[in-house]
Design a protein around this motif. Sequence first.
Motif, PDB file in Angstrom:
ATOM      1  N   GLU A  64       0.835  -1.205   0.000  1.00  0.00           N
ATOM      2  CA  GLU A  64       0.000   0.000   0.000  1.00  0.00           C
ATOM      3  C   GLU A  64       0.868   1.253   0.000  1.00  0.00           C
ATOM      4  N   SER A  65       1.957   1.206   0.745  1.00  0.00           N
ATOM      5  CA  SER A  65       2.870   2.355   0.787  1.00  0.00           C
ATOM      6  C   SER A  65       3.481   2.603  -0.587  1.00  0.00           C
ATOM      7  N   SER A  66       3.865   1.546  -1.271  1.00  0.00           N
ATOM      8  CA  SER A  66       4.435   1.676  -2.613  1.00  0.00           C
ATOM      9  C   SER A  66       3.421   2.254  -3.583  1.00  0.00           C
ATOM     10  N   LEU A  67       2.194   1.808  -3.476  1.00  0.00           N
ATOM     11  CA  LEU A  67       1.139   2.297  -4.353  1.00  0.00           C
ATOM     12  C   LEU A  67       0.854   3.779  -4.097  1.00  0.00           C
ATOM     13  N   VAL A  68       0.937   4.197  -2.856  1.00  0.00           N
ATOM     14  CA  VAL A  68       0.754   5.614  -2.517  1.00  0.00           C
ATOM     15  C   VAL A  68       1.826   6.450  -3.207  1.00  0.00           C
ATOM     16  N   GLU A  69       3.065   5.959  -3.202  1.00  0.00           N
ATOM     17  CA  GLU A  69       4.156   6.687  -3.858  1.00  0.00           C
ATOM     18  C   GLU A  69       3.919   6.808  -5.358  1.00  0.00           C
ATOM     19  N   VAL A  70       3.461   5.733  -5.988  1.00  0.00           N
ATOM     20  CA  VAL A  70       3.160   5.766  -7.419  1.00  0.00           C
ATOM     21  C   VAL A  70       2.064   6.795  -7.691  1.00  0.00           C
ATOM     22  N   THR A 114      -1.448  -1.375 -13.598  1.00  0.00           N
ATOM     23  CA  THR A 114      -0.356  -2.216 -14.081  1.00  0.00           C
ATOM     24  C   THR A 114       0.834  -2.237 -13.121  1.00  0.00           C
ATOM     25  N   TYR A 115       1.189  -1.068 -12.609  1.00  0.00           N
ATOM     26  CA  TYR A 115       2.394  -0.950 -11.784  1.00  0.00           C
ATOM     27  C   TYR A 115       2.034  -0.672 -10.336  1.00  0.00           C
ATOM     28  N   LYS A 116       2.799  -1.292  -9.420  1.00  0.00           N
ATOM     29  CA  LYS A 116       2.518  -1.150  -7.986  1.00  0.00           C
ATOM     30  C   LYS A 116       3.659  -0.499  -7.214  1.00  0.00           C
ATOM     31  N   VAL A 121       7.706   1.169 -12.518  1.00  0.00           N
ATOM     32  CA  VAL A 121       6.845   1.960 -13.407  1.00  0.00           C
ATOM     33  C   VAL A 121       7.572   2.364 -14.682  1.00  0.00           C
ATOM     34  N   LYS A 122       6.891   2.180 -15.786  1.00  0.00           N
ATOM     35  CA  LYS A 122       7.353   2.689 -17.076  1.00  0.00           C
ATOM     36  C   LYS A 122       6.366   3.786 -17.448  1.00  0.00           C
TER      37      LYS A 122
END
Length: 129
Positions: A64-70, A114-116, A121-122
């Motif tokens: 969840e933390s990674s997704l917040v950054e994205v 697509t990216y988490k 991320v591309k």
Amino acid sequence: MATYISKIKAYVDGDVDFLNDVIVEDREDGKGPRIVQWNLDSPTKPTDTQLDALEKEATAFDNESSLVEVRQVRNQKLAETDWVVIKEREEGGSVSNFADWKTYRQSLRDITKTYKTLDTVKWPTAPSE
């Protein structure tokens, strides 16, 4: 593998103030982090075994933390292109490649499907101005 910080968050079931409530530092023997100060009344300070048992829950915190950054980076990229939409609306079709901008902005909105993590991320390429 989940981070030590996320295991602590899973143990207390939420956010933790790591400046005041729980102080963590690396062990001098190089065997990873340890809790050096626990200023919470409840729950009591966990053992390493208790934290290790929370691997699955802690991984969810990490994800969840990674997704917040994205999302934060994505939102910034969208904000940087708001001018295109404003110009198109205010000047009634003056952006010649507006369809390309719409596609780019939609790609940004869809990025979390697509990216988490930011590492993977591309990012789509913005159209030329």
